[in-house]
Design an enzyme around this catalytic site. Sequence first.
Site, short mmCIF file in Angstrom:
data_model
loop_
_atom_site.label_atom_id
_atom_site.label_comp_id
_atom_site.label_asym_id
_atom_site.label_seq_id
_atom_site.Cartn_x
_atom_site.Cartn_y
_atom_site.Cartn_z
N LYS A 225 -67.43 53.39 -46.08
CA LYS A 225 -66.99 54.51 -45.23
C LYS A 225 -67.17 55.85 -45.74
O LYS A 225 -66.79 56.46 -47.40
CB LYS A 225 -66.21 54.07 -43.93
CG LYS A 225 -67.23 53.31 -43.43
CD LYS A 225 -67.13 52.26 -42.10
CE LYS A 225 -67.34 51.53 -41.59
NZ LYS A 225 -66.39 51.16 -40.64
N ARG A 265 -64.02 43.12 -44.14
CA ARG A 265 -65.89 43.32 -43.88
C ARG A 265 -66.67 44.37 -45.24
O ARG A 265 -65.83 45.51 -45.17
CB ARG A 265 -66.32 43.76 -42.51
CG ARG A 265 -67.20 43.59 -42.30
CD ARG A 265 -67.87 44.35 -40.90
NE ARG A 265 -69.03 44.36 -40.58
CZ ARG A 265 -69.86 45.16 -41.08
NH1 ARG A 265 -69.68 46.51 -41.71
NH2 ARG A 265 -71.59 45.20 -40.21
#
Length: 286
Positions: A225, A265
């Site tokens: 991210k 995740r």
Amino acid sequence: MSTLRGRGTAHGLPEWDRCAVMGVVNVTPDSFSDGGRWFDTTAAIKRGLDLVAQGADLIDVGGESTRPGASRVDEEEELRRVVPVVRGLASEGVTVSVDTMRSGVAEQAVAAGAALVNDVSGGLADPRMVPVVAATGAPFVVMHWRGFSEDMNSRAVYRDVVAEVVEELRARMEAVVEGGIAPERIVIDPGLGFAKQAEHDLALVAHLSELRALGRPVLVAASRKRFLGRVLAKDDGAPPPARERDAATAAVSAISAHEGAWAVRVHEVRATADAVRVARAVEGAR
């Protein structure tokens, strides 16, 4: 293929003796990380099996990109992308979660073998989601969410991001329980990167214990991210491409495992699978 050690996957919350690794299979042409690479059903199923072989404990299948600015796809297209992949992986004995904000997709995915519904909106995007998931009996991931991808960056305004995320998640958990989902089937997710700037994401990772104080398992989805790109940025301020953030992802996975996360995740599994196992071994040596 590695042996799956999850227990309770028949409409119960999967559990492992350490932080689990959730591998990502994006059946999309426009994901920020790997859009288009696994868009074909056969390729997506193979990718899921490869991630299990690398150490993933469960596979999260999604057919709609939630990157900042992404446009939504229609339900028919999302179903076309997702359900065959869920069915194919489940038929191979893989524990599958479905990443969707639509109740119709969740319902059909669970019917096809998904063991978990992972809704980045926490049931807010579709008013039918909570009753539908309650009827299936499947576990439900409630993520902190303040709006759709098109404008979520404008909602990244906090006085105290940790306190506000905790309170907003608490309220959402209560609403989900009132909607019929059993408390023991709820997982919470702080929503890293969703209506958050880099400093917000880092603060949430630093205070996972406060999220765990809500009393439910925590899923941490930090993989590749923007905040990791910001941390890794070169002197000129340019962040590395998403696919060059996997070592940083594994570092967050180790931190999350140490802090008691239920699962992490990730897009690339091998390094994170090693990281959570090392974290478990260190804990066991105390």
